[in-house]
Enzyme design. Sequence first.
Site, PDB file in Angstrom:
ATOM      1  N   ASP A   1      45.598  43.398  42.299  1.00  0.00           N
ATOM      2  CA  ASP A   1      45.673  42.371  41.042  1.00  0.00           C
ATOM      3  C   ASP A   1      46.167  42.993  40.001  1.00  0.00           C
ATOM      4  O   ASP A   1      45.820  44.342  39.588  1.00  0.00           O
ATOM      5  CB  ASP A   1      44.236  41.620  40.876  1.00  0.00           C
ATOM      6  CG  ASP A   1      43.854  40.786  41.768  1.00  0.00           C
ATOM      7  OD1 ASP A   1      44.552  40.456  42.783  1.00  0.00           O
ATOM      8  OD2 ASP A   1      42.671  40.158  41.786  1.00  0.00           O
TER       9      ASP A   1
ATOM     10  N   CYS B   1      42.721  45.955  45.212  1.00  0.00           N
ATOM     11  CA  CYS B   1      42.783  44.472  45.391  1.00  0.00           C
ATOM     12  C   CYS B   1      44.290  44.081  45.004  1.00  0.00           C
ATOM     13  O   CYS B   1      44.803  43.016  45.716  1.00  0.00           O
ATOM     14  CB  CYS B   1      41.786  43.632  44.660  1.00  0.00           C
ATOM     15  SG  CYS B   1      42.166  43.885  43.043  1.00  0.00           S
TER      16      CYS B   1
ATOM     17  N   CYS C   1      42.378  37.411  40.899  1.00  0.00           N
ATOM     18  CA  CYS C   1      41.496  36.368  41.167  1.00  0.00           C
ATOM     19  C   CYS C   1      41.049  35.606  40.077  1.00  0.00           C
ATOM     20  O   CYS C   1      41.075  35.908  38.815  1.00  0.00           O
ATOM     21  CB  CYS C   1      40.158  37.321  41.801  1.00  0.00           C
ATOM     22  SG  CYS C   1      39.473  38.325  40.818  1.00  0.00           S
TER      23      CYS C   1
ATOM     24  N   CYS D   1      36.912  43.634  38.176  1.00  0.00           N
ATOM     25  CA  CYS D   1      38.140  42.651  37.476  1.00  0.00           C
ATOM     26  C   CYS D   1      37.704  42.409  35.985  1.00  0.00           C
ATOM     27  O   CYS D   1      38.756  42.630  35.328  1.00  0.00           O
ATOM     28  CB  CYS D   1      37.649  41.019  38.025  1.00  0.00           C
ATOM     29  SG  CYS D   1      37.281  41.151  39.607  1.00  0.00           S
TER      30      CYS D   1
HETATM   31 FE1  FES Z   1      40.413  42.587  41.856  1.00  0.00          FE
HETATM   32 FE2  FES Z   1      39.581  40.616  40.825  1.00  0.00          FE
HETATM   33  S1  FES Z   1      39.416  41.036  43.041  1.00  0.00           S
HETATM   34  S2  FES Z   1      40.815  41.818  39.733  1.00  0.00           S
END
Ligand code: FES
Length: 123
Positions: free
Chosen positions: A35, A33, A58, A102
Site C-alpha cells: 500500500d 502489503c 486498504c 496502516c
Molecule cells: Fe497495509 Fe493497510 S494493509 S496499509
Amino acid sequence: MYNERVMKEFAEPKNVGFIENADGVGKVGNASCGDIMEISLKIDNDIITDAKFRTFGCAAAIASSSVATQMVIGKTLDEALEIKNKDVVETLQGLPPQKIHCSVLAEEAIKKAVEDYRDKKNN
Ligand code: FES
C-alpha cells in the site's frame, strides 16, 4: 473487522486529492502489503493551512489518511511532527491489530511531507 468510526471515515473520507504547488509532499509505502500513501501540505508561516491525501491501500489506510490530514490542518510543523500513529488509532477509536501498520503510514507520510518542506526551504 472495522468499527463504525473507521467505516465512516473510509466511506466519506475528507481531504482526498493532491494540492497543486504543495509546499511539502510525503509519499510512503509498506513493503509487505504494497500500500502507498501520499500526503501533500500547504504551509504558511510554519502553519499547515491545507492537507490532502492520495492513498492506494486498504480501508484502514484510507481512514488513517483522512484522519491524519484533518488532524494536521491548523497545526504548526512541530505540532504536526508530534502526531503519532497511536493518536490516529485513538481518533479512529481503534484498529484491528493487523491494521496498526496502516496508521503508521499516516504518521510517516506527515513526517516526510514536513521534511520535504524543510529541505526545500533550506536549499
Ligand atoms: Fe497495509 Fe493497510 S494493509 S496499509
